[in-house]
Scaffold this motif. Sequence first.
Motif, PDB file in Angstrom:
ATOM      1  N   TYR A   1     -10.807  13.213  -4.136  1.00  0.00           N
ATOM      2  CA  TYR A   1     -10.051  12.539  -5.184  1.00  0.00           C
ATOM      3  C   TYR A   1     -10.758  11.307  -5.750  1.00  0.00           C
ATOM      4  O   TYR A   1     -10.722  11.058  -6.945  1.00  0.00           O
ATOM      5  CB  TYR A   1      -8.661  12.142  -4.673  1.00  0.00           C
TER       6      TYR A   1
ATOM      7  N   GLY B   1       0.657  10.576   1.294  1.00  0.00           N
ATOM      8  CA  GLY B   1      -0.051  11.417   0.337  1.00  0.00           C
ATOM      9  C   GLY B   1      -1.438  10.909  -0.004  1.00  0.00           C
ATOM     10  O   GLY B   1      -1.926   9.933   0.575  1.00  0.00           O
ATOM     11  N   ARG B   2      -2.075  11.602  -0.959  1.00  0.00           N
ATOM     12  CA  ARG B   2      -3.437  11.247  -1.355  1.00  0.00           C
ATOM     13  C   ARG B   2      -3.445  10.608  -2.731  1.00  0.00           C
ATOM     14  O   ARG B   2      -4.442  10.047  -3.161  1.00  0.00           O
ATOM     15  CB  ARG B   2      -4.319  12.499  -1.402  1.00  0.00           C
ATOM     16  N   GLN B   3      -2.367  10.783  -3.464  1.00  0.00           N
ATOM     17  CA  GLN B   3      -2.339  10.290  -4.823  1.00  0.00           C
ATOM     18  C   GLN B   3      -0.890  10.062  -5.210  1.00  0.00           C
ATOM     19  O   GLN B   3      -0.006  10.798  -4.790  1.00  0.00           O
ATOM     20  CB  GLN B   3      -2.949  11.357  -5.752  1.00  0.00           C
ATOM     21  N   ASN B   4      -0.644   9.022  -6.008  1.00  0.00           N
ATOM     22  CA  ASN B   4       0.690   8.792  -6.529  1.00  0.00           C
ATOM     23  C   ASN B   4       1.073   9.990  -7.402  1.00  0.00           C
ATOM     24  O   ASN B   4       0.350  10.331  -8.325  1.00  0.00           O
ATOM     25  CB  ASN B   4       0.670   7.510  -7.371  1.00  0.00           C
ATOM     26  N   PRO B   5       2.234  10.648  -7.105  1.00  0.00           N
ATOM     27  CA  PRO B   5       2.576  11.861  -7.854  1.00  0.00           C
ATOM     28  C   PRO B   5       2.724  11.613  -9.353  1.00  0.00           C
ATOM     29  O   PRO B   5       2.590  12.535 -10.146  1.00  0.00           O
ATOM     30  CB  PRO B   5       3.902  12.299  -7.242  1.00  0.00           C
TER      31      PRO B   5
ATOM     32  N   ASP C   1      -7.964   4.679 -12.898  1.00  0.00           N
ATOM     33  CA  ASP C   1      -6.641   4.515 -12.267  1.00  0.00           C
ATOM     34  C   ASP C   1      -6.495   5.453 -11.094  1.00  0.00           C
ATOM     35  O   ASP C   1      -6.073   5.079 -10.010  1.00  0.00           O
ATOM     36  CB  ASP C   1      -5.540   4.908 -13.273  1.00  0.00           C
TER      37      ASP C   1
ATOM     38  N   LEU D   1      -6.632   3.474  -2.580  1.00  0.00           N
ATOM     39  CA  LEU D   1      -5.508   2.784  -1.938  1.00  0.00           C
ATOM     40  C   LEU D   1      -4.818   3.692  -0.921  1.00  0.00           C
ATOM     41  O   LEU D   1      -4.412   3.247   0.150  1.00  0.00           O
ATOM     42  CB  LEU D   1      -4.489   2.343  -2.991  1.00  0.00           C
ATOM     43  N   HIS D   2      -4.719   4.973  -1.274  1.00  0.00           N
ATOM     44  CA  HIS D   2      -4.066   5.912  -0.362  1.00  0.00           C
ATOM     45  C   HIS D   2      -4.884   6.146   0.899  1.00  0.00           C
ATOM     46  O   HIS D   2      -4.376   6.676   1.878  1.00  0.00           O
ATOM     47  CB  HIS D   2      -3.804   7.252  -1.068  1.00  0.00           C
TER      48      HIS D   2
ATOM     49  N   ILE E   1      -6.580   3.674   2.527  1.00  0.00           N
ATOM     50  CA  ILE E   1      -6.736   2.484   3.365  1.00  0.00           C
ATOM     51  C   ILE E   1      -5.934   2.538   4.668  1.00  0.00           C
ATOM     52  O   ILE E   1      -6.509   2.447   5.761  1.00  0.00           O
ATOM     53  CB  ILE E   1      -6.395   1.205   2.567  1.00  0.00           C
TER      54      ILE E   1
ATOM     55  N   TRP F   1      -8.882   4.647  -8.176  1.00  0.00           N
ATOM     56  CA  TRP F   1      -8.421   3.464  -7.436  1.00  0.00           C
ATOM     57  C   TRP F   1      -7.182   3.802  -6.611  1.00  0.00           C
ATOM     58  O   TRP F   1      -7.052   3.399  -5.465  1.00  0.00           O
ATOM     59  CB  TRP F   1      -8.162   2.320  -8.423  1.00  0.00           C
ATOM     60  N   ASP F   2      -6.290   4.575  -7.234  1.00  0.00           N
ATOM     61  CA  ASP F   2      -5.081   4.991  -6.528  1.00  0.00           C
ATOM     62  C   ASP F   2      -5.439   5.812  -5.283  1.00  0.00           C
ATOM     63  O   ASP F   2      -4.854   5.648  -4.219  1.00  0.00           O
ATOM     64  CB  ASP F   2      -4.201   5.806  -7.485  1.00  0.00           C
TER      65      ASP F   2
ATOM     66  N   ILE G   1       0.842   9.816 -11.219  1.00  0.00           N
ATOM     67  CA  ILE G   1      -0.433   9.662 -11.920  1.00  0.00           C
ATOM     68  C   ILE G   1      -0.955  11.045 -12.270  1.00  0.00           C
ATOM     69  O   ILE G   1      -1.003  11.939 -11.437  1.00  0.00           O
ATOM     70  CB  ILE G   1      -1.461   8.914 -11.041  1.00  0.00           C
TER      71      ILE G   1
ATOM     72  N   LEU H   1       0.854  -1.190   0.000  1.00  0.00           N
ATOM     73  CA  LEU H   1       0.000   0.000   0.000  1.00  0.00           C
ATOM     74  C   LEU H   1       0.891   1.242   0.000  1.00  0.00           C
ATOM     75  O   LEU H   1       2.014   1.195   0.484  1.00  0.00           O
ATOM     76  CB  LEU H   1      -0.906   0.003   1.245  1.00  0.00           C
ATOM     77  N   PRO H   2       0.417   2.348  -0.556  1.00  0.00           N
ATOM     78  CA  PRO H   2       1.251   3.549  -0.620  1.00  0.00           C
ATOM     79  C   PRO H   2       1.515   4.134   0.767  1.00  0.00           C
ATOM     80  O   PRO H   2       0.639   4.085   1.633  1.00  0.00           O
ATOM     81  CB  PRO H   2       0.433   4.511  -1.472  1.00  0.00           C
TER      82      PRO H   2
END
Lengths: 334, 564
Positions: free
Chosen positions: A181, A166-170, A192, A199-200, A202, A195-196, A172, A162-163
């Motif tokens: 988000y 942050g809130r989002q993979n930079p 994408d 995941l952030h 969880i 979903w990302d 993406i 899991l990441p």
Amino acid sequence: MLRVIGKRIALLIPTLFGLSVLLFLWVRSLPGGPATALLGEKATPEAIARVNELYGFDRPLLVQYFTYMGKLLRGDFGVSINTGRPVLEEFATRFPATVELTIVALIFAIGVGVPLGYAAARHYGRFVDHSSVVLSLIGITVPVFFLAFILKYLFAIQWSILPPDGRQNPRIDATHFTDFYVLDGILTGEWDAAWDAVLHLILPGLALGTIPLAIIVRITRASVLEVQNADYVRTARAKGLMERTIRGSFILRNAMLPVVTTIGLQLGLLISGAVLTETVFAFNGIGRFLRDAIFGLDYPVLQGFIIFIAILYALINLIVDLSYSVIDPRVRVQ
Amino acid sequence: MSNKGTSVRGAGFARKRAALTAGLSITALLLTGCVQSQREENTGTEGEAAVDSTFVFAASADPKSLDPAFASDGESFRVSRQIFEGLVGVKEGTPDPEPLLAESWETAEDGLSTTFKLKEGVKFHDGTDFNADAVCFNFDRWYNWTGLQQAPTVSTYYNDLFHGFADKPENAVYESCEANGDNEVTVNLARPFAGFVPSLSLPAFSMQSPTALEQYKADEIGGSAESPKQSEYATGHPVGTGPFKFDSWDVGQQVELSIFEDYWGEKGQITNTIFRIIDDPQARRQALEAGTIDGYDLVAPADIQSLKDAGYNVVARDPFTILYLGFNHKVEQLANPKVREAIAYAIDKQALVDQTLPEGTKVATQFIPDVVDGYSEDVETYDFDPEKAKELLAEAGYPDGFEIQFNYPTNVSRPYMPTPEQVFTNLQAQLADVGITVTPAPAAWSPDYLDQVQGTEDHGLHLLGWTGDYNDTDNFVGVFFGQEKPEFGFNNPELFAALSEARGMSDRDEQTKAYEEINKQISEFIPAIPLAHPAPSLAFNERVTSYPASPVNDEVFNNIELSK
């Protein structure tokens, strides 16, 4: 019902007024001044004096208060000293993050807490019951930040499933327009990104939801235990009602009242829990923003934030009260 | 009991909801692998080596302003350096000035005017030409600020270095700017300022597009004095000539830049730069380990070895810092020069550096690093000698030592002081060896500690330091000892006058000599003790094979080399 809501909102006004006075005095009595926080190591005494003059920190308290209230009533919460942007704008961009996080934490706490508490009561004295008691005890005693660290270390660093922040993979490229988000991703069809964002949520959601979960388990268990031994349940059984009906409509429904109250109270606590959780997970919500405001002595943000939270609390309480009458018609909102 | 009708449905719904939640959580856990694989997809479009051309760097905070003229913090400047360029740049790996947008310059003998020859064919990101008019536009913009724009919190560096503005020209260093054709410009000063050219290497004096400054109302910084608000330009439309142009700023989350296709210089491998905001130092390390970022600054000394062992590239900056032990001369014992000398002998700087400061740190003998003008080999160094320290204490009238307050900050990491608590503990033990007992007085960095040490007389010994902004002696010693300050509490008119005179000298050689003399004078007076020049470190993912670490943080990402 509308009159009730109107009355409750009217009551909020004097409460907020009193709060604003206390708040104002409290914030101004904090040690140290904001000028050094602003200017840093390079500050000369003249520069500090100039900043105090510029921001009006040198004026009489009463003048400062009326200036502040005047603006507040016009919806102007001022400009953050730390960031130079309007406080309301800062809240608006960060609040959705905290709401998303709170929703995930609540889903986790209620979704696991209520069934577990119910199961514990139903199997009173057996394994499920004992383990739920132990688990909820752990949940209450382990500090949020510690749990957050452990979760992050295991799931993000050690096992990389899991990441970590942050809130989002930079990397993406996501479009954001509501600042929720997950919702943004769904609305734009960028699956994408949605979903990302999920995941952030969880790990911080689990960390944040643990204490409410533990409390909900205990309250549900106690409440169900009490109700299932009540006279009317025994009467219903004696009359030969189906066990399913008894459990569903008698026990669970009647046991829910204290649980709903607890959930309402937990909502308020979730905000303070968010300060720690959001810091550990570098999650850009109002919790992290509040922490920065405290460290930076950002007066406009602190004042605005507390008033904002007070309104939020009042609204949550109102909703909880109203939901009583839905769950149990004997309770009338007055 | 009137709830019969709805109850069954209610229970069923609750069960369904529980099942739905459980199902969702399980799916979530099963599918989590996806996130890791997305990172590598975003590869460069330039044919050559297939590298991931997106570079993610962790910043510790949001930039305060994207208009560097109104900024003074490191995170703003880190972003500015990618977007903007000044007339003068910095020689890679040093703090020394070198031509950037100006190809060369010549300063008149009286030091009052400097003529810059400008690089030709340079364009701003918005297509505006960079030329002599653009240069004068920028200089005149700074000089003509009024009201709030003049506040030291707003235009810090212009205030510090150029003093006055057009409405009060008495103190002003700047006078006027003349365009001699398209590619030559003369800047006239009202008084000599030897640091003029080097100071132009500061991001605060970057060249910005006159068109964009006007279009996005860069000088409109908020309605009232109480609430200065960043301009539209500074929050979303910065336009410079640098290798990267601004894309977006998601406040609290990240700043995104992308390559400027018409850049006049080398474009390098990176096409997208993302500054991810992670304020917790430990979270930055974990983000590097988890692979969400490519690098971060100010690695905790304790992490350096373990990161190296794990295969990360750790890069140390050449130290351009100073950490010192400050004295409050208003305290009776510290007013005594013999006591100050005794303390100087009592401290084993080498041991302090070895035990508490990061690799690459140098022991300090004076308040400037050795690359700065005026560094002198002839200063008194007070090599560690505890016996001599005890003798001096006895001579000063304290044969059994004394007790004194020692102020230090907690929970803070500065480039010159990564672990103040450790430095304190180490010095406490060293001082105890010669009979000086210290009373610990810890405080939170801001605002408590700075306020107490810099604003009040309530402190004894204290820890503080500095990172230089550009190669200028006054930027170190002048800041500390140029005037009477509550931090040190001494009044040494001779020293103040010498520093003020040196600052105004127009001849560089003469100035260097003056500063050497001043450094000797400081080492004899011992207003405080220079301890070390700590080296700050950066850590990178192993794919970052070269990073142009700069002592003054002048790092432009088109110079980064990546291997995959």
